[in-house]
Design a protein around this motif. Structure first.
Motif, short mmCIF file in Angstrom:
data_model
loop_
_atom_site.label_atom_id
_atom_site.label_comp_id
_atom_site.label_asym_id
_atom_site.label_seq_id
_atom_site.Cartn_x
_atom_site.Cartn_y
_atom_site.Cartn_z
N ARG A 79 14.02 1.30 -66.13
CA ARG A 79 15.34 0.66 -66.22
C ARG A 79 16.10 1.15 -67.45
O ARG A 79 17.29 1.49 -67.37
CB ARG A 79 15.19 -0.87 -66.27
CG ARG A 79 14.76 -1.49 -64.96
CD ARG A 79 14.82 -3.01 -64.99
NE ARG A 79 14.00 -3.63 -66.03
CZ ARG A 79 12.71 -3.92 -65.91
NH1 ARG A 79 12.06 -3.63 -64.78
NH2 ARG A 79 12.05 -4.50 -66.89
N VAL A 80 15.43 1.20 -68.58
CA VAL A 80 16.07 1.63 -69.82
C VAL A 80 16.46 3.11 -69.75
O VAL A 80 17.54 3.50 -70.20
CB VAL A 80 15.16 1.36 -71.04
CG1 VAL A 80 15.73 1.99 -72.30
CG2 VAL A 80 14.96 -0.15 -71.22
N ALA A 81 15.60 3.93 -69.15
CA ALA A 81 15.90 5.36 -69.05
C ALA A 81 17.18 5.61 -68.25
O ALA A 81 17.98 6.48 -68.60
CB ALA A 81 14.73 6.10 -68.40
N LEU A 93 15.10 3.53 -82.48
CA LEU A 93 16.48 3.90 -82.17
C LEU A 93 17.20 4.39 -83.42
O LEU A 93 17.13 3.74 -84.47
CB LEU A 93 17.25 2.72 -81.58
CG LEU A 93 16.79 2.21 -80.22
CD1 LEU A 93 17.62 0.99 -79.81
CD2 LEU A 93 16.87 3.30 -79.17
N ILE A 94 17.86 5.52 -83.29
CA ILE A 94 18.70 6.12 -84.31
C ILE A 94 19.65 7.06 -83.60
O ILE A 94 19.30 7.64 -82.57
CB ILE A 94 17.87 6.89 -85.37
CG1 ILE A 94 18.78 7.47 -86.46
CG2 ILE A 94 17.00 7.94 -84.73
CD1 ILE A 94 18.03 8.12 -87.62
N ASP A 132 23.16 2.56 -80.70
CA ASP A 132 21.82 2.00 -80.85
C ASP A 132 21.82 0.49 -80.62
O ASP A 132 20.94 -0.05 -79.96
CB ASP A 132 21.26 2.32 -82.24
CG ASP A 132 21.18 3.81 -82.48
OD1 ASP A 132 20.47 4.49 -81.71
OD2 ASP A 132 21.85 4.29 -83.41
N LEU A 133 22.83 -0.17 -81.18
CA LEU A 133 22.96 -1.62 -80.99
C LEU A 133 23.12 -1.95 -79.51
O LEU A 133 22.48 -2.87 -79.00
CB LEU A 133 24.15 -2.14 -81.80
CG LEU A 133 24.33 -3.64 -81.85
CD1 LEU A 133 23.14 -4.34 -82.48
CD2 LEU A 133 25.59 -3.98 -82.61
N ASP A 134 23.94 -1.19 -78.81
CA ASP A 134 24.15 -1.42 -77.37
C ASP A 134 22.87 -1.19 -76.57
O ASP A 134 22.53 -1.99 -75.69
CB ASP A 134 25.26 -0.52 -76.84
CG ASP A 134 26.63 -0.87 -77.40
OD1 ASP A 134 26.80 -1.95 -78.01
OD2 ASP A 134 27.55 -0.03 -77.25
N LEU A 135 22.15 -0.11 -76.88
CA LEU A 135 20.92 0.18 -76.14
C LEU A 135 19.84 -0.85 -76.47
O LEU A 135 19.11 -1.30 -75.58
CB LEU A 135 20.44 1.61 -76.42
CG LEU A 135 19.28 2.09 -75.56
CD1 LEU A 135 19.58 1.95 -74.06
CD2 LEU A 135 18.93 3.54 -75.90
N MET A 188 17.90 -3.26 -73.86
CA MET A 188 16.44 -3.34 -73.79
C MET A 188 15.98 -4.81 -73.87
O MET A 188 15.10 -5.23 -73.12
CB MET A 188 15.80 -2.55 -74.92
CG MET A 188 15.89 -1.07 -74.74
SD MET A 188 15.08 -0.26 -76.15
CE MET A 188 15.26 1.44 -75.65
N ASP A 189 16.57 -5.55 -74.80
CA ASP A 189 16.21 -6.96 -74.94
C ASP A 189 16.49 -7.74 -73.66
O ASP A 189 15.71 -8.60 -73.27
CB ASP A 189 16.95 -7.58 -76.12
CG ASP A 189 16.44 -7.09 -77.47
OD1 ASP A 189 15.33 -6.52 -77.53
OD2 ASP A 189 17.17 -7.28 -78.46
N ALA A 190 17.59 -7.42 -73.00
CA ALA A 190 17.94 -8.10 -71.75
C ALA A 190 16.99 -7.72 -70.61
O ALA A 190 16.79 -8.51 -69.67
CB ALA A 190 19.38 -7.77 -71.36
N CYS A 191 16.39 -6.54 -70.68
CA CYS A 191 15.47 -6.06 -69.64
C CYS A 191 14.05 -6.53 -69.86
O CYS A 191 13.20 -6.37 -68.99
CB CYS A 191 15.46 -4.53 -69.61
SG CYS A 191 16.93 -3.80 -68.89
#
Length: 92
Positions: free
Chosen positions: A44-46, A69-70, A81-84, A88-91
């Motif tokens: 999902r993240v990919a 993340l960077i 990075d903040l958006d990704l 991830m947290d939501a997934c």
């Protein structure tokens, strides 16, 4: 180039993320029940990372996914990075 927000500001806005040792990056370890759940999360993240053209550094061992993340072009943590991380947290 994405707007730099910095490590400290990013971890203030995110749950469970912390500063990486020795670099301007944020890290988090996600735990899942088994390899299949971890792999589904990574899939999902990919797909989102590809849409964003912003890809994580990560490692998977069985039910554990370690993420860094960077934004390499900026040499720091950016809004990408903040958006990704939020995705991830939501997934999770």
């Amino acid at each position: 180039m994405a707007t730099v927000i910095g490590v400290e500001k990013a971890i203030e806005k995110l749950e469970g993320w912390r500063a990486a040792d020795g670099r301007n990056a944020i890290i988090k370890t996600f735990q899942f029940g088994d390899f299949k759940e971890a792999w589904a999360f990574m899939t999902r993240v990919a797909m989102m990372a590809e849409q964003m053209d912003h890809h994580p550094e990560w490692m998977n061992v069985y039910g554990t996914v370690k993420v860094t993340l960077i934004t390499h072009d900026a040499g720091d943590v950016t809004q990408l990075d903040l958006d990704l991380a939020s995705y991830m947290d939501a997934c999770e």
